[in-house]
Design an enzyme around this catalytic site. Sequence first.
Site, PDB file in Angstrom:
ATOM      1  N   TYR A   1      -9.957   5.900   6.307  1.00 41.76           N
ATOM      2  CA  TYR A   1      -9.808   6.072   7.355  1.00 41.76           C
ATOM      3  C   TYR A   1     -10.904   7.496   7.531  1.00 41.76           C
ATOM      4  CZ  TYR A   1      -5.419   4.087   9.211  1.00 41.76           C
ATOM      5  OH  TYR A   1      -4.715   3.082   9.543  1.00 41.76           O
TER       6      TYR A   1
ATOM      7  N   TYR B   1       3.627   7.035   9.696  1.00 38.30           N
ATOM      8  CA  TYR B   1       2.582   5.769   9.259  1.00 38.30           C
ATOM      9  C   TYR B   1       3.463   4.678   8.965  1.00 38.30           C
ATOM     10  CZ  TYR B   1      -1.538   3.403   8.038  1.00 38.30           C
ATOM     11  OH  TYR B   1      -2.358   2.053   8.090  1.00 38.30           O
TER      12      TYR B   1
ATOM     13  N   LYS C   1       0.086   0.954  14.742  1.00 38.87           N
ATOM     14  CA  LYS C   1       1.324   1.034  15.608  1.00 38.87           C
ATOM     15  C   LYS C   1       1.496  -0.205  16.619  1.00 38.87           C
ATOM     16  CE  LYS C   1       3.075   4.204  13.159  1.00 38.87           C
ATOM     17  NZ  LYS C   1       3.053   3.114  11.939  1.00 38.87           N
TER      18      LYS C   1
ATOM     19  N   PRO D   1      -5.343   1.449  17.978  1.00 34.99           N
ATOM     20  CA  PRO D   1      -5.070   0.804  16.766  1.00 34.99           C
ATOM     21  C   PRO D   1      -5.243   2.021  15.471  1.00 34.99           C
ATOM     22  CG  PRO D   1      -7.147  -0.227  17.402  1.00 34.99           C
ATOM     23  CD  PRO D   1      -6.602   0.778  18.467  1.00 34.99           C
TER      24      PRO D   1
ATOM     25  N   HIS E   1       0.770  -1.119   0.006  1.00 34.97           N
ATOM     26  CA  HIS E   1       0.050  -0.110   0.061  1.00 34.97           C
ATOM     27  C   HIS E   1       0.978   1.206  -0.031  1.00 34.97           C
ATOM     28  CE1 HIS E   1      -4.435  -1.295   1.364  1.00 34.97           C
ATOM     29  NE2 HIS E   1      -3.867  -2.223   0.304  1.00 34.97           N
TER      30      HIS E   1
HETATM   31  P1  FAS Z   1       0.018 -10.367  22.465  1.00 30.51           P
HETATM   32  O1  FAS Z   1      -1.125 -10.080  23.419  1.00 30.51           O
HETATM   33  O2  FAS Z   1      -0.218 -10.495  20.903  1.00 30.51           O
HETATM   34  O3  FAS Z   1       0.434 -11.888  22.675  1.00 30.51           O
HETATM   35  C1  FAS Z   1       0.936 -12.134  24.041  1.00 30.51           C
HETATM   36  C2  FAS Z   1       0.769 -13.667  24.183  1.00 30.51           C
HETATM   37  O4  FAS Z   1       1.260 -14.230  25.737  1.00 30.51           O
HETATM   38  C3  FAS Z   1      -0.704 -14.090  24.081  1.00 30.51           C
HETATM   39  O5  FAS Z   1      -0.801 -15.393  23.035  1.00 30.51           O
HETATM   40  C4  FAS Z   1      -1.247 -14.616  25.507  1.00 30.51           C
HETATM   41  O6  FAS Z   1      -1.933 -15.797  25.542  1.00 30.51           O
HETATM   42  C5  FAS Z   1       0.183 -14.947  25.975  1.00 30.51           C
HETATM   43  N1  FAS Z   1      -0.035 -14.957  27.669  1.00 30.51           N
HETATM   44  C6  FAS Z   1      -0.531 -13.906  28.540  1.00 30.51           C
HETATM   45  N2  FAS Z   1      -0.224 -14.092  29.721  1.00 30.51           N
HETATM   46  C7  FAS Z   1       0.436 -15.375  29.670  1.00 30.51           C
HETATM   47  C8  FAS Z   1       0.881 -16.011  30.781  1.00 30.51           C
HETATM   48  N3  FAS Z   1       0.742 -15.727  32.157  1.00 30.51           N
HETATM   49  N4  FAS Z   1       1.950 -17.002  30.511  1.00 30.51           N
HETATM   50  C9  FAS Z   1       2.097 -17.622  29.294  1.00 30.51           C
HETATM   51  N5  FAS Z   1       1.513 -16.862  28.378  1.00 30.51           N
HETATM   52  C10 FAS Z   1       0.972 -15.710  28.667  1.00 30.51           C
HETATM   53  N6  FAS Z   1      -2.401  -3.823  16.497  1.00 30.51           N
HETATM   54  C11 FAS Z   1      -2.447  -3.049  15.225  1.00 30.51           C
HETATM   55  O7  FAS Z   1      -1.495  -2.712  14.696  1.00 30.51           O
HETATM   56  N7  FAS Z   1      -3.580  -3.054  14.541  1.00 30.51           N
HETATM   57  C12 FAS Z   1      -4.684  -3.556  14.961  1.00 30.51           C
HETATM   58  O8  FAS Z   1      -5.833  -3.512  14.391  1.00 30.51           O
HETATM   59  C13 FAS Z   1      -4.838  -4.148  16.302  1.00 30.51           C
HETATM   60  N8  FAS Z   1      -5.832  -4.666  16.811  1.00 30.51           N
HETATM   61  C14 FAS Z   1      -5.981  -5.163  18.100  1.00 30.51           C
HETATM   62  C15 FAS Z   1      -7.111  -5.684  18.920  1.00 30.51           C
HETATM   63  C16 FAS Z   1      -6.888  -6.162  20.031  1.00 30.51           C
HETATM   64  C17 FAS Z   1      -8.351  -6.653  20.691  1.00 30.51           C
HETATM   65  C18 FAS Z   1      -5.738  -6.356  20.936  1.00 30.51           C
HETATM   66  C19 FAS Z   1      -5.772  -6.775  22.136  1.00 30.51           C
HETATM   67  C20 FAS Z   1      -4.623  -5.743  20.290  1.00 30.51           C
HETATM   68  C21 FAS Z   1      -4.715  -5.317  18.805  1.00 30.51           C
HETATM   69  N9  FAS Z   1      -3.544  -4.864  18.294  1.00 30.51           N
HETATM   70  C22 FAS Z   1      -3.752  -3.999  17.038  1.00 30.51           C
HETATM   71  C23 FAS Z   1      -2.431  -4.812  18.964  1.00 30.51           C
HETATM   72  C24 FAS Z   1      -1.804  -6.011  18.695  1.00 30.51           C
HETATM   73  O9  FAS Z   1      -1.682  -6.384  17.543  1.00 30.51           O
HETATM   74  C25 FAS Z   1      -0.586  -6.365  19.531  1.00 30.51           C
HETATM   75  O10 FAS Z   1       0.324  -5.083  19.280  1.00 30.51           O
HETATM   76  C26 FAS Z   1       0.245  -7.381  19.154  1.00 30.51           C
HETATM   77  O11 FAS Z   1      -0.872  -8.501  19.365  1.00 30.51           O
HETATM   78  C27 FAS Z   1       1.492  -7.461  20.057  1.00 30.51           C
HETATM   79  O12 FAS Z   1       1.855  -8.770  20.255  1.00 30.51           O
HETATM   80  P2  FAS Z   1       2.472  -9.305  21.602  1.00 30.51           P
HETATM   81  O13 FAS Z   1       3.482  -8.529  22.141  1.00 30.51           O
HETATM   82  O14 FAS Z   1       3.003 -10.602  21.041  1.00 30.51           O
HETATM   83  O15 FAS Z   1       1.412  -9.410  22.491  1.00 30.51           O
HETATM   84  C1  PHB Z   2      -6.727  -3.742  10.381  1.00 31.40           C
HETATM   85  O1  PHB Z   2      -6.529  -3.889   9.105  1.00 31.40           O
HETATM   86  O2  PHB Z   2      -6.866  -4.556  11.055  1.00 31.40           O
HETATM   87  C2  PHB Z   2      -6.204  -2.102  10.578  1.00 31.40           C
HETATM   88  C3  PHB Z   2      -5.526  -1.598   9.829  1.00 31.40           C
HETATM   89  C4  PHB Z   2      -5.125  -0.211  10.146  1.00 31.40           C
HETATM   90  C5  PHB Z   2      -5.486   0.260  11.165  1.00 31.40           C
HETATM   91  C6  PHB Z   2      -5.865  -0.545  12.327  1.00 31.40           C
HETATM   92  C7  PHB Z   2      -6.403  -1.736  11.932  1.00 31.40           C
HETATM   93  O3  PHB Z   2      -4.954   1.427  11.659  1.00 31.40           O
END
Ligand code: FAS
Ligand code: PHB
Length: 389
Positions: free
Chosen positions: A200, A384, A296, A292, A72
């Site tokens: 957006y 971005y 980032k 989100p 993109h």
């Molecule tokens: P994660 O939370 O992905 O992974 C942590 C892992 O640790 C999990 O698998 C969990 O089960 C495990 N864990 C937790 N406690 C533990 C314990 N006590 N013992 C062992 N394991 C344990 N980012 C974007 O850029 N765009 C988005 O659209 C976006 N949407 C999101 C929506 C939601 C609902 C959430 C919560 C986050 C979103 N994010 C988004 C951010 C997301 O992408 C995170 O930045 C990304 O998952 C970060 O990855 P980790 O640091 O690995 O954390």
């Molecule tokens: C997504 O595709 O999930 C997405 C893309 C851009 C954003 C947040 C989420 O800023």
Amino acid sequence: MRTQVCIIGGGPSGLLLSQLLHRKGIDTIVLERKTRNYVLGRIRAGILEVGMVNLLREAGVGTRMDAESFVHEGTVIAYDEDEFSISFREHTNTDVIVYGQTELTRDLYDAREAEGGNIVFNVDGVEIHDAKSDAPFVTCSVDDSEHRIDCDFIAGCDGFHGVSRQTIPDTVRRDFEKVYPFGWLGVLTETPPVHDELIYSSSERGFALCSMRNDNLSRYYIQCPLTDDPADWSDEAFFDELKRRIPSHYADKMITGPSIEKSIAPLRSFVTEPMRWGNLFLCGDAAHIVPPTGAKGLNTAASDIHYLYHGLMQHYMDGDSTGLDDYSQKALARVWKAERFSWATTNLLHRYPDQTEFDLKMQRAEIEFLRSSDTAQAVFAQNYVGLPY
Ligand code: FAS
Ligand code: PHB
């Protein structure tokens, strides 16, 4: 059991660190609370910065990403019936790619398992011991049997609700937080995206985002009250509301379909300092959370992993711990810039319940300035596509 680096959390942060270290001959164990399928079932990020793309290629998991992802070169900013595009390519000579977090996490799991990686699922009761000593260890239980893992270092990659951050004493740790008075209701549908770039949109009814995963998998979001429940939203109600928040020429051609995933994510800005305590290093969501809006979250986890990976390599290969000593300060410098961009874009595009007429005029003036100013668009584009590591 003994390993060099004990990694808590089998999400993208933990898996990427494990895979990168493995390829340098550094031994790790990954402890994951859930099952592989549960982790892969969470629909999260969709946009990857070039830094994350390069790390995944260095980890040897770039093949499917390079074959299936989309480049993109810009994005659309819409406000009511108006819109403009910001070209990442024109302002930064780089771009972002669209490749779902689910897919890259799957690729990392496949690579770890193909290369004999030690990933323990369904782990309970993880506790970190003696992180400040030269002999830290982790205890946990799996299927009711107790385990102890002795290690040199512990990487806390266990997300916002994990145990790692809580291990750092309140007298040492400082948390910084802003909770937003709204969330994002997200829907995944097996339909063609409404546009070939992300949209957006800021409307008087609230924020909306039109994104995608591939040419027949669309990801849509609308800002919603924190009191909403996904079950309150039929697919029809969701798309009716989404179409009212984007320019009508997109709404009129949108192909809708049944949702295959529907969830609400609360929005929060959060940072904990420091990101290191003795031989415990926090990475990714364990240390910081962003709304989100600026895409980032995952991409800032990537730069943490880059800094820790290089610090650990330098320690084991050159006996030099400079990179580890600099980790927290280096990671936080980039984390705070990502927090600022995510906070600023959220404020620019969302409606707050207590906004005054003047506030709305300020918001509109800022969007109009972004539309009119090459300099402002260059600043948006630089943030971005991802600031340098
Ligand atoms: P994660 O939370 O992905 O992974 C942590 C892992 O640790 C999990 O698998 C969990 O089960 C495990 N864990 C937790 N406690 C533990 C314990 N006590 N013992 C062992 N394991 C344990 N980012 C974007 O850029 N765009 C988005 O659209 C976006 N949407 C999101 C929506 C939601 C609902 C959430 C919560 C986050 C979103 N994010 C988004 C951010 C997301 O992408 C995170 O930045 C990304 O998952 C970060 O990855 P980790 O640091 O690995 O954390
Ligand atoms: C997504 O595709 O999930 C997405 C893309 C851009 C954003 C947040 C989420 O800023």
